[in-house]
Design a protein around this motif. Structure first.
Motif, PDB file in Angstrom:
ATOM      1  N   GLY A 146       8.046  -2.848  -2.489  1.00  0.00           N
ATOM      2  CA  GLY A 146       9.206  -3.197  -3.287  1.00  0.00           C
ATOM      3  C   GLY A 146      10.477  -2.513  -2.809  1.00  0.00           C
ATOM      4  N   ASP A 147      11.624  -3.147  -3.076  1.00  0.00           N
ATOM      5  CA  ASP A 147      12.938  -2.593  -2.751  1.00  0.00           C
ATOM      6  C   ASP A 147      13.653  -2.228  -4.048  1.00  0.00           C
ATOM      7  OD1 ASP A 147      15.452  -1.929  -1.914  1.00  0.00           O
ATOM      8  OD2 ASP A 147      15.983  -3.931  -1.167  1.00  0.00           O
ATOM      9  N   THR A 159       0.806  -1.226   0.000  1.00  0.00           N
ATOM     10  CA  THR A 159       0.000   0.000   0.000  1.00  0.00           C
ATOM     11  C   THR A 159       0.834   1.268   0.000  1.00  0.00           C
ATOM     12  OG1 THR A 159      -1.873  -1.084   1.110  1.00  0.00           O
ATOM     13  CG2 THR A 159      -1.728   1.301   1.314  1.00  0.00           C
ATOM     14  N   ILE A 160       1.917   1.288   0.744  1.00  0.00           N
ATOM     15  CA  ILE A 160       2.646   2.541   0.963  1.00  0.00           C
ATOM     16  C   ILE A 160       3.172   3.144  -0.328  1.00  0.00           C
ATOM     17  CG2 ILE A 160       4.912   1.463   1.408  1.00  0.00           C
ATOM     18  CD1 ILE A 160       5.229   3.568   3.686  1.00  0.00           C
ATOM     19  N   GLU A 161       3.460   2.282  -1.319  1.00  0.00           N
ATOM     20  CA  GLU A 161       3.980   2.797  -2.591  1.00  0.00           C
ATOM     21  C   GLU A 161       2.917   3.527  -3.402  1.00  0.00           C
ATOM     22  OE1 GLU A 161       2.998  -1.632  -3.299  1.00  0.00           O
ATOM     23  OE2 GLU A 161       3.847  -0.380  -1.696  1.00  0.00           O
ATOM     24  N   HIS A 162       1.647   3.346  -3.058  1.00  0.00           N
ATOM     25  CA  HIS A 162       0.550   3.979  -3.783  1.00  0.00           C
ATOM     26  C   HIS A 162       0.201   5.372  -3.247  1.00  0.00           C
ATOM     27  CE1 HIS A 162      -0.567   0.242  -5.888  1.00  0.00           C
ATOM     28  NE2 HIS A 162      -0.323  -0.365  -4.746  1.00  0.00           N
ATOM     29  N   ALA A 213       3.768   5.252  -6.838  1.00  0.00           N
ATOM     30  CA  ALA A 213       4.314   6.609  -6.822  1.00  0.00           C
ATOM     31  C   ALA A 213       5.616   6.714  -6.047  1.00  0.00           C
ATOM     32  CB  ALA A 213       3.291   7.568  -6.220  1.00  0.00           C
ATOM     33  N   HIS A 214       5.898   5.727  -5.174  1.00  0.00           N
ATOM     34  CA  HIS A 214       7.080   5.792  -4.308  1.00  0.00           C
ATOM     35  C   HIS A 214       7.851   4.486  -4.375  1.00  0.00           C
ATOM     36  CE1 HIS A 214       5.670   9.569  -2.562  1.00  0.00           C
ATOM     37  NE2 HIS A 214       4.472   9.031  -2.670  1.00  0.00           N
ATOM     38  N   TYR A 215       9.190   4.602  -4.369  1.00  0.00           N
ATOM     39  CA  TYR A 215      10.068   3.454  -4.569  1.00  0.00           C
ATOM     40  C   TYR A 215      11.129   3.464  -3.471  1.00  0.00           C
ATOM     41  CZ  TYR A 215       7.612   3.423  -8.977  1.00  0.00           C
ATOM     42  OH  TYR A 215       6.615   3.387  -9.936  1.00  0.00           O
ATOM     43  N   PHE A 216      10.859   2.685  -2.423  1.00  0.00           N
ATOM     44  CA  PHE A 216      11.722   2.676  -1.256  1.00  0.00           C
ATOM     45  C   PHE A 216      12.866   1.679  -1.411  1.00  0.00           C
ATOM     46  CE2 PHE A 216       7.620   4.148   0.297  1.00  0.00           C
ATOM     47  CZ  PHE A 216       7.977   5.224   1.091  1.00  0.00           C
ATOM     48  N   SER A 217      13.906   1.900  -0.618  1.00  0.00           N
ATOM     49  CA  SER A 217      14.948   0.916  -0.377  1.00  0.00           C
ATOM     50  C   SER A 217      14.903   0.604   1.119  1.00  0.00           C
ATOM     51  CB  SER A 217      16.324   1.475  -0.749  1.00  0.00           C
ATOM     52  OG  SER A 217      16.671   2.557   0.114  1.00  0.00           O
TER      53      SER A 217
END
Length: 281
Positions: A181-182, A152-155, A204-208
């Motif tokens: 995703g990483d 969810t957090i990437e949305h 919208a967001h792409y975390f590591s």
């Protein structure tokens, strides 16, 4: 249009792929998009569950439940029966996870902006769900011991504000569980702009591991678990994503679906999806 980094608040931003930006200071990646509330509601309306990210979300229930059981198996290792009693799921969709988790908690609650998912949760599963924007909803005196955001957090338009509000709704010792995703995983770096998770504006967001840990730490959460997790997928959903979203071959997908050759599923772990559990300090 000016941009700033949600992680370090820096403004030294550069484009890396089409519609994707990178903060030169902390290496955070995010989509070059400005979404209004109306845009978000349109993105996560009924179309997300039919012809969006999923060809038919409800039809994938068998595999989604297997994934939620995997997530619960890990989460249970960190639960304290007398401490973690009330669970909130943000982005609860059709309530499949809430239904799987209900026996582990005294109360479960879902919140989602989609009417179809919330309706299914209430009417079919008889579980409590709220149709609302999490940031705008007034929870009153309610507080939660476990908060989950599965894929969810990437949305979200402003994940930093979500974590801020989650912190305000929890007490020390509460748990926050996230899958996403990483972008620094081996697969993501190898695939580059062709990595399957790079699908703005849906993502919208792409975390590591580093940027997500910093986002949480700055808001009072200590990461206590961060591992790559596998997942179950139906062949139908995988073929839909590859053929329709990435290759624009809808006719081929429809033909395979009519032929009945996609009626199976599988488990896969390519080590690019993080499962993070953090404790409120």
């Amino acid at each position: 249009m000016d941009h700033f980094c949600l992680i370090c608040r820096g403004t030294d931003i550069e484009p890396i792929y089409k519609h994707l930006l990178r903060c030169r200071q902390c290496d955070y990646r995010f989509a070059d998009l400005q979404l209004s509330d109306e845009d978000l509601e349109e993105l996560y309306s009924r179309s997300l569950f039919r012809e969006g990210k999923f060809v038919d979300y409800a039809a994938d229930q068998k595999y989604l439940l297997k994934n939620f059981e995997l997530r619960l198996k890990v989460l249970r290792r960190f639960l304290q029966k007398d401490r973690h009693k009330r669970l909130l799921e943000i982005g609860s969709a059709y309530g499949f996870f809430l239904n799987a988790a209900k026996d582990d908690f005294s109360e479960v609650l879902g919140i989602d902006i989609t009417d179809e998912g919330v309706q299914h949760t209430r009417e079919q599963l008889k579980l409590r769900a709220i149709q609302a924007d999490f940031l705008k909803h007034d929870f009153g005196d309610e507080r939660f011991d476990v908060v989950c955001l599965w894929d969810t957090i990437e949305h979200l338009r402003r994940p930093d504000l979500y974590i801020d509000k989650i912190a305000s709704l929890t007490e020390p010792g509460a748990l926050l569980a996230i899958t996403t995703g990483d972008i620094q995983s081996v697969v993501a770096r190898w695939r580059g702009r062709k990595w399957r998770m790079i699908i703005p504006p849906v993502h919208a967001h792409y975390f590591s591991k580093g940027t997500l840990t910093r986002l949480l730490k700055d808001r009072g959460f200590e990461v206590i678990h961060n591992r790559y997790c596998g997942f179950y997928r139906s062949a139908t959903n995988v073929a839909y994503i590859i053929l329709t979203q990435h290759r624009n071959q809808r006719k081929l997908f429809n033909g395979l679906q009519r032929a009945g050759v996609l009626n199976w599923g599988f488990y896969l772990n390519v080590y690019d999806i993080m499962y993070v559990i953090a404790r409120r300090v």
